[in-house]
Motif scaffolding. Sequence first.
Motif, PDB file in Angstrom:
ATOM      1  N   ARG A  46       0.843  -1.215   0.000  1.00  0.00           N
ATOM      2  CA  ARG A  46       0.000   0.000   0.000  1.00  0.00           C
ATOM      3  C   ARG A  46       0.869   1.252   0.000  1.00  0.00           C
ATOM      4  O   ARG A  46       0.623   2.196  -0.741  1.00  0.00           O
ATOM      5  CB  ARG A  46      -0.926  -0.024   1.219  1.00  0.00           C
ATOM      6  CG  ARG A  46      -1.803   1.188   1.399  1.00  0.00           C
ATOM      7  CD  ARG A  46      -2.881   1.324   0.345  1.00  0.00           C
ATOM      8  NE  ARG A  46      -3.755   0.174   0.346  1.00  0.00           N
ATOM      9  CZ  ARG A  46      -4.545  -0.173  -0.673  1.00  0.00           C
ATOM     10  NH1 ARG A  46      -4.594   0.565  -1.770  1.00  0.00           N
ATOM     11  NH2 ARG A  46      -5.281  -1.263  -0.622  1.00  0.00           N
ATOM     12  N   LEU A 148      -5.493   1.412  -9.469  1.00  0.00           N
ATOM     13  CA  LEU A 148      -6.317   0.663  -8.515  1.00  0.00           C
ATOM     14  C   LEU A 148      -5.667   0.641  -7.140  1.00  0.00           C
ATOM     15  O   LEU A 148      -6.332   0.720  -6.125  1.00  0.00           O
ATOM     16  CB  LEU A 148      -6.519  -0.769  -9.005  1.00  0.00           C
ATOM     17  CG  LEU A 148      -7.590  -0.946 -10.074  1.00  0.00           C
ATOM     18  CD1 LEU A 148      -7.466  -2.327 -10.714  1.00  0.00           C
ATOM     19  CD2 LEU A 148      -8.980  -0.784  -9.471  1.00  0.00           C
ATOM     20  N   GLY A 149      -4.340   0.518  -7.099  1.00  0.00           N
ATOM     21  CA  GLY A 149      -3.632   0.488  -5.813  1.00  0.00           C
ATOM     22  C   GLY A 149      -2.776  -0.753  -5.686  1.00  0.00           C
ATOM     23  O   GLY A 149      -1.688  -0.832  -6.242  1.00  0.00           O
ATOM     24  N   ASN A 174       0.390   0.900 -10.225  1.00  0.00           N
ATOM     25  CA  ASN A 174       0.026   0.055  -9.093  1.00  0.00           C
ATOM     26  C   ASN A 174       1.243  -0.606  -8.465  1.00  0.00           C
ATOM     27  O   ASN A 174       2.317  -0.667  -9.061  1.00  0.00           O
ATOM     28  CB  ASN A 174      -0.932  -1.056  -9.563  1.00  0.00           C
ATOM     29  CG  ASN A 174      -2.239  -0.517 -10.096  1.00  0.00           C
ATOM     30  OD1 ASN A 174      -3.069  -0.020  -9.348  1.00  0.00           O
ATOM     31  ND2 ASN A 174      -2.422  -0.577 -11.419  1.00  0.00           N
ATOM     32  N   ASP A 231      -6.667  -4.544  -3.669  1.00  0.00           N
ATOM     33  CA  ASP A 231      -7.744  -3.889  -4.416  1.00  0.00           C
ATOM     34  C   ASP A 231      -8.306  -4.773  -5.508  1.00  0.00           C
ATOM     35  O   ASP A 231      -9.487  -4.678  -5.822  1.00  0.00           O
ATOM     36  CB  ASP A 231      -7.247  -2.561  -4.989  1.00  0.00           C
ATOM     37  CG  ASP A 231      -6.961  -1.554  -3.888  1.00  0.00           C
ATOM     38  OD1 ASP A 231      -7.890  -1.286  -3.103  1.00  0.00           O
ATOM     39  OD2 ASP A 231      -5.825  -1.079  -3.786  1.00  0.00           O
ATOM     40  N   THR A 437      -8.844   2.579 -11.764  1.00  0.00           N
ATOM     41  CA  THR A 437     -10.213   2.938 -11.432  1.00  0.00           C
ATOM     42  C   THR A 437     -10.351   4.421 -11.769  1.00  0.00           C
ATOM     43  O   THR A 437      -9.526   4.966 -12.515  1.00  0.00           O
ATOM     44  CB  THR A 437     -10.526   2.646  -9.940  1.00  0.00           C
ATOM     45  OG1 THR A 437     -11.884   2.992  -9.671  1.00  0.00           O
ATOM     46  CG2 THR A 437      -9.612   3.390  -8.992  1.00  0.00           C
TER      47      THR A 437
ATOM     48  N   ASP B 393      -7.284   9.110  -1.711  1.00  0.00           N
ATOM     49  CA  ASP B 393      -7.759   8.045  -2.602  1.00  0.00           C
ATOM     50  C   ASP B 393      -9.241   7.762  -2.312  1.00  0.00           C
ATOM     51  O   ASP B 393      -9.575   6.753  -1.723  1.00  0.00           O
ATOM     52  CB  ASP B 393      -6.896   6.801  -2.351  1.00  0.00           C
ATOM     53  CG  ASP B 393      -7.207   5.678  -3.332  1.00  0.00           C
ATOM     54  OD1 ASP B 393      -7.655   5.972  -4.452  1.00  0.00           O
ATOM     55  OD2 ASP B 393      -7.001   4.506  -2.959  1.00  0.00           O
ATOM     56  N   GLN B 422     -16.600   1.187  -3.983  1.00  0.00           N
ATOM     57  CA  GLN B 422     -15.603   0.201  -4.396  1.00  0.00           C
ATOM     58  C   GLN B 422     -14.847   0.750  -5.598  1.00  0.00           C
ATOM     59  O   GLN B 422     -15.218   1.770  -6.167  1.00  0.00           O
ATOM     60  CB  GLN B 422     -16.272  -1.128  -4.722  1.00  0.00           C
ATOM     61  CG  GLN B 422     -17.204  -1.077  -5.914  1.00  0.00           C
ATOM     62  CD  GLN B 422     -17.853  -2.435  -6.170  1.00  0.00           C
ATOM     63  OE1 GLN B 422     -18.235  -3.132  -5.249  1.00  0.00           O
ATOM     64  NE2 GLN B 422     -17.963  -2.800  -7.429  1.00  0.00           N
ATOM     65  N   LYS B 423     -13.781   0.062  -5.964  1.00  0.00           N
ATOM     66  CA  LYS B 423     -12.957   0.560  -7.061  1.00  0.00           C
ATOM     67  C   LYS B 423     -13.247  -0.123  -8.393  1.00  0.00           C
ATOM     68  O   LYS B 423     -12.963   0.428  -9.442  1.00  0.00           O
ATOM     69  CB  LYS B 423     -11.471   0.387  -6.712  1.00  0.00           C
ATOM     70  CG  LYS B 423     -11.009   1.340  -5.609  1.00  0.00           C
ATOM     71  CD  LYS B 423      -9.517   1.211  -5.396  1.00  0.00           C
ATOM     72  CE  LYS B 423      -9.046   2.172  -4.326  1.00  0.00           C
ATOM     73  NZ  LYS B 423      -7.592   1.994  -4.064  1.00  0.00           N
ATOM     74  N   ARG B 427     -17.217   3.764  -9.489  1.00  0.00           N
ATOM     75  CA  ARG B 427     -16.713   4.429  -8.288  1.00  0.00           C
ATOM     76  C   ARG B 427     -17.360   5.803  -8.200  1.00  0.00           C
ATOM     77  O   ARG B 427     -17.291   6.567  -9.149  1.00  0.00           O
ATOM     78  CB  ARG B 427     -15.193   4.564  -8.372  1.00  0.00           C
ATOM     79  CG  ARG B 427     -14.548   4.900  -7.038  1.00  0.00           C
ATOM     80  CD  ARG B 427     -13.044   5.007  -7.182  1.00  0.00           C
ATOM     81  NE  ARG B 427     -12.394   5.010  -5.884  1.00  0.00           N
ATOM     82  CZ  ARG B 427     -11.213   5.574  -5.654  1.00  0.00           C
ATOM     83  NH1 ARG B 427     -10.576   6.185  -6.638  1.00  0.00           N
ATOM     84  NH2 ARG B 427     -10.667   5.537  -4.462  1.00  0.00           N
TER      85      ARG B 427
END
Lengths: 450, 450
Positions: A46, A148-149, A174, A231, A437, B393, B422-423, B427
């Motif tokens: 993260r 998205l992460g 990401n 995610d 996203t 985020d 949610q992603k 969103r």
Amino acid sequence: MTEALISQAPGNFNDSNAVPSGPEKGSTTTPAEVEAAVHAIADRSRQAARQMSGANRALKDSGLRAIGAALLDRKEQILAANAKDVAAGKANGTSAALLDRLTLSDARITGLVDALENLANLPDPVGNVVRGQTLPNGLRLRQVNVPLGVVAAIYEARPNVTVDIAGLALKSGNAVILRGGTAAAFTNEALVQILREALDSVGLPADAVQTVDQYGREGANALMRARGRVDVLIPRGGRDLIQSVVLNAAVPVIETGEGNVHIFIDESASEEMAVEILLNSKTQRPSVCNTVETLLVHSRSTVLPAVAAALRGAGVTLHADERIRAALPSSIETEPATDEDWGTEYMDLDLAVAMVDSLDDAVKHIRTWSTGHTEAILTNNLANAERFIAEVDSAAVIVNASTRFTDGGELGLGAEVGISTQKLHARGPMGLTELTTTKWIVQGEGQVRG
Amino acid sequence: MTEALISQAPGNFNDSNAVPSGPEKGSTTTPAEVEAAVHAIADRSRQAARQMSGANRALKDSGLRAIGAALLDRKEQILAANAKDVAAGKANGTSAALLDRLTLSDARITGLVDALENLANLPDPVGNVVRGQTLPNGLRLRQVNVPLGVVAAIYEARPNVTVDIAGLALKSGNAVILRGGTAAAFTNEALVQILREALDSVGLPADAVQTVDQYGREGANALMRARGRVDVLIPRGGRDLIQSVVLNAAVPVIETGEGNVHIFIDESASEEMAVEILLNSKTQRPSVCNTVETLLVHSRSTVLPAVAAALRGAGVTLHADERIRAALPSSIETEPATDEDWGTEYMDLDLAVAMVDSLDDAVKHIRTWSTGHTEAILTNNLANAERFIAEVDSAAVIVNASTRFTDGGELGLGAEVGISTQKLHARGPMGLTELTTTKWIVQGEGQVRG
């Protein structure tokens, strides 16, 4: 394109051998301890994802090129690690097909480096403005793509996926957590180390690429359960792996791959086109998900003998229903088809063939058996083409072309994450944008709601 | 906007009373029988979805208007059914807040009819071309929006959601399966009957609207497990309902609602703007998900006393940390805040207030406690605005405006399905397009892959 891999679900992984000697090896044993360790990995991921999210394209591309250069520089190390996995696989009686997928070579490493260079040359999906406007009250509104992460991937036996999925995740901003399976453990350990060092060398966070391979099957399970920390989870591999992940994961999953692909030859399709498209769709690369698996032939079409002869000539085994067998000359060999054939994704030089009396019957067969990947109609009838497009509910519907075109590269998306057969988020070939996203950004100067 | 509802998970539904006398009532009892019945409903829904998918906008809009007309025509029937639910609720000791949400009135029915008319006036999301091109080999390629198929909804106690979600699903070409909860059983039974008859009257399939309410809690469970039969499940309601659905569903879920919304007042924010935006964000409609729940104030900002006084004047209870309490004059009443306050979505006239020393500290607090719905910064510092946009985020990030703008209607999307936190797939505020997926259509004249 997602190739068929070993059908080995995470629950069946054999972790009794070839576990890499990661720093945390042996230090954890209980599922709870593994979960805590995987959570710690995800938390570092993260942190790294936040840095990746803020990295501009030039920096990300330099990271991809540094990885490519390191793969070439340290080819001997990679090949030596890979040789250990291949030797262990041979000793375990691994099939030739799996050994082939497991084996890296000079050419395959060069292929990975070329793919990274291709990725570096693609536009950055992050920051793209999807839509925007100024509202009547003066608020400036835009919806932009953001990473998205933390992206996780569970795959099997193919060490090239390690580099492939890491490259895609990094280009889209990401961080990635990998679970590559025991069969390729030595290779993946070497690759992850090289990737991390290459990222670090350009100022990107090494933790943007991490693995949970050192925790074996429990690590995969913990990854699937890491709700709020992961995610999206992308399973890449055979049907059993994907189904196991889809059913067991508590984190969001993008389902890829399964393709029970149909071609319907309508009454009006020309023989020449039908022969050429069937040969290409079935024989150009039979092991991939966009190869045709079932051929439906209109009972008034005259092209069947020529198509069947051409396919037989190319070494294709035809699993045909009674009407097809009756319609073909005895010189064309066929096997009797059962219901199992209609539901089988052969991924080999096998084709199920059925006769239908109408477009409606073809659509009905497809609705019963299709996995929703790709279906094609060969026709010169405009109304039938339009009806087929409207009534077939698949990720890709093709008129008068090979099913092999359902591919991110062929359809102009650049790199491909996989081919989604689900309806949410992404459907069909997934490019880099599908690893992002969106975020709504609203800017004003004091506006309130009336 | 998704309002906070009764926190009652499907597993806790009390189905001992008020089960509507549906045609299948009492005919099934075991979970396996309920599952079979729900599968049969879903299969009829799939058939109806195919018809809805092929319905053009004019036909779908006529269906929406027929529903509106029928709701007005049969208002007395609806209100009588609703009175039974309200009476049962009162007898069961249901809270006043829930009774209010449960109760329909002339005005609320008119509101539903107006919303249907608004839906009818919106463009059709189906058939919209997302992107397309002609490839070098001549293939014509387009990616178009198509309906998801079978949309299921699980919600509680608010019978207006029955009409609302059915209208949205129908406009986007889907069929819908509803689970509305026992508290509104009589009302929902009447509404579903009216909706089905109205659809039938214009030539649309009645089965495009079905309910599993007659199967109680087991029906909800079967709906959540109907993998492959339900394309998406949308829970609408309180936190416990949504969490229960997210954790238990085997079908794809779009998570909506939870909003632990933050506003950060930076050093440079003007007092006038801060007062006006905080009042609007907290007091305009405190029971909805885009209301602010935590205020973070820069320690060098001078606006705190004015903002706190204004909020107190509007009846807001301030749950403040020690530094805020020390900074405020004793004339401004506060409660001491605990960690629980930072994590609470009050949905009432309550606000948690903390002091921070920097933008970094504000972002850190938000990362720890936010649900990723909406966060706002009030500032005149361009670099800080850009950093806040980049580093937070959340589905919506707002600069110098009320958090109440995170709403499909306000942001120009027309109707709103809910606000996704949610992603994947969607969103933020979800419009009709988020009830569609896409299909790739590839047209050629014999192209094969080289």
